[in-house]
Design an enzyme around this catalytic site. Structure first.
Site, short mmCIF file in Angstrom:
data_model
loop_
_atom_site.label_atom_id
_atom_site.label_comp_id
_atom_site.label_asym_id
_atom_site.label_seq_id
_atom_site.Cartn_x
_atom_site.Cartn_y
_atom_site.Cartn_z
N CYS A 92 0.80 -1.23 0.00
CA CYS A 92 0.00 0.00 0.00
C CYS A 92 0.83 1.28 0.00
O CYS A 92 0.28 2.38 -0.14
CB CYS A 92 -0.95 0.01 1.19
SG CYS A 92 -2.14 -1.35 1.13
N HIS A 385 -9.54 3.13 -1.22
CA HIS A 385 -8.11 2.79 -1.20
C HIS A 385 -7.73 1.89 -2.37
O HIS A 385 -7.65 0.68 -2.22
CB HIS A 385 -7.78 2.13 0.14
CG HIS A 385 -6.39 1.60 0.26
ND1 HIS A 385 -5.28 2.28 -0.22
CD2 HIS A 385 -5.90 0.45 0.81
CE1 HIS A 385 -4.19 1.58 0.02
NE2 HIS A 385 -4.54 0.47 0.63
N CYS A 415 0.66 2.72 6.30
CA CYS A 415 0.95 1.34 6.67
C CYS A 415 0.81 0.47 5.43
O CYS A 415 0.08 0.81 4.50
CB CYS A 415 0.02 0.85 7.77
SG CYS A 415 -1.72 0.79 7.27
#
Length: 429
Positions: A92, A385, A415
């Protein structure tokens, strides 16, 4: 900062609307979404396509037929054939990795004008066949099979068990832990209540809705026309009427008596985001007004078997240290909201003197983040996301916010799977 230091600057950013997976963008893969974001960025800035020297792109669910998305963008958009490109993947944090890689290349003098960003299409994630099937079928599919070769395939597959594709899961390869389970564990370890998670999620939606209503995202969101001819020009996941009362009615998803729900977690999302970077000298020579520059960045890793998403509680202080700043010097903080439990856990660790002593080798806590300066226009819970795009989205929004408001500094924290934490400090130019 030394006056003669070559500095990379963020000139502008653009992104597609972020929409829920398997809805409006289902027929647009990660390359098509990347094309849309970069095309919009070029059109809005007026940069000459031939001037773009290189593209760095981030992605997580990479298309197997063309995994170097960066080069495909250059070819699809008809950029100069000399515009080279490479694709990075750091879970990510891939979008932030792409942007900082481009900034580093510019500051080393390799290029003057680059585009960096990221995209992902969960809707087009490829379903993996069991290796048993691959090993049996691939030699036949890739060769010139004879009739007996097909009989060999049947013999290899027998008994006919474990030959169907399995449902993909967002889980750690080393631990098998699903990300939602990781968030549940973090909530339990750090004492994050369901009420606090729901309140955080509601705030994310309310702030994102306010940003949309005020036109704040108009400068960064570019419309996308789908293959069916539908024009999508607004983020599709934000719920202006979401409140703690509604969120409280949702059932836990990852544990029977848990606290993580679909409402306080980021949803599966399709989208892309792109950033135009230049050397400061080139930007000013071409008449562009730089928005921001990177003062520092930091990428770290922690043990995935511990708290796999706690990495920003280490990378954010390290980025501050590299920048020669403290948390009190920061005007805006933007943290990727994978889960409300994860974000609140990171904030709690920044406030913890024990964490500072045991994990950061410092005597005092990093400090408390003012809620009014945190994720001022919402975050991944409300906006969505797309794995590879989030970092570039955060850079785009924060650079624009610094330029628009006149504030001086922004701290980013992300994160990522594998126990990765990624952070950067942006400063207004």
């Amino acid at each position: 900062m030394a006056e003669n230091r070559r500095r990379a600057v963020v000139v502008a950013g653009a992104r597609t609307p972020f929409v829920r997976a398997f809805t409006d963008f289902t027929r647009l893969d990660s390359i098509a979404l990347a094309d849309a974001a970069v095309r919009g960025l070029i059109e809005r800035t007026g940069i000459a396509p031939a001037a773009i020297e290189s593209i760095v792109w981030g992605g997580v669910v990479l298309p197997s037929h063309a995994p170097n998305i960066a080069r495909e963008i250059a070819l699809d958009l008809g950029l100069d054939y000399g515009c080279e490109g490479y694709t990075v993947t750091r879970a990510c944090a891939s979008g932030l990795q792409a942007v900082t890689s481009a900034a580093a290349a510019i500051e080393r003098g390799e290029y003057d004008i680059m585009i960096a960003g990221g995209s992902d299409s969960t809707s087009n994630a490829e379903i993996k066949l069991p290796q048993k099937v691959v090993h049996a079928v691939a030699p036949v599919a890739l060769g010139k099979p004879k009739p007996k070769d097909y009989l060999d395939v049947v013999r290899q597959l027998a008994p006919f068990t474990d030959i169907l594709p399995r449902q993909p899961k967002i889980s750690e390869r080393t631990t098998g832990e699903v990300m939602g389970e990781s968030a549940e564990k973090m909530a339990r370890i750090n004492g994050i209540s369901r009420a606090d998670q729901d309140a955080f999620a509601a705030r994310s939606h309310q702030r994102a809705a306010a940003a949309i209503a005020s036109g704040r995202f108009d400068d960064e969101v570019v419309p996308v026309t789908t293959p069916s001819g539908r024009r999508i020009d607004t983020d599709g996941l934000v719920r202006a009427n979401t409140g703690v009362e509604k969120l409280a009615t949702l059932n836990p998803v990852f544990a029977k008596n848990g606290t993580v729900t679909a409402g306080n977690a980021s949803p599966l999302t399709d989208g892309a985001s792109a950033v135009l970077l230049m050397s400061e000298e080139k930007a000013r020579a071409l008449g562009f007004t730089p928005q921001a520059a990177f003062r520092s960045w930091s990428f770290v890793s922690v043990d995935p078997a511990d708290q796999v998403l706690i990495g920003p509680a280490i990378s954010m202080p390290r980025a501050l240290d590299k920048a020669g700043l403290t948390l009190a010097d920061i005007d805006l903080v933007d943290i990727h909201e994978a889960f409300a439990a994860q974000t609140l856990s990171v904030l709690r660790m920044l406030e913890s003197a024990e964490w500072a002593k045991t994990r950061l080798d410092r005597d005092e806590a990093v400090g408390s983040v003012d809620i009014d300066s945190l994720n001022v226009h919402g975050g991944s819970i409300s906006l969505g996301h797309p794995f590879g795009a989030t970092g570039a989205r955060m850079v785009t929004t924060m650079a624009g916010e610094l330029a628009r408001t006149g504030k001086q500094t922004a701290l980013l924290g992300i994160c990522a799977a594998g126990g990765i934490g990624a952070s950067a400090v942006l400063e207004r130019v």
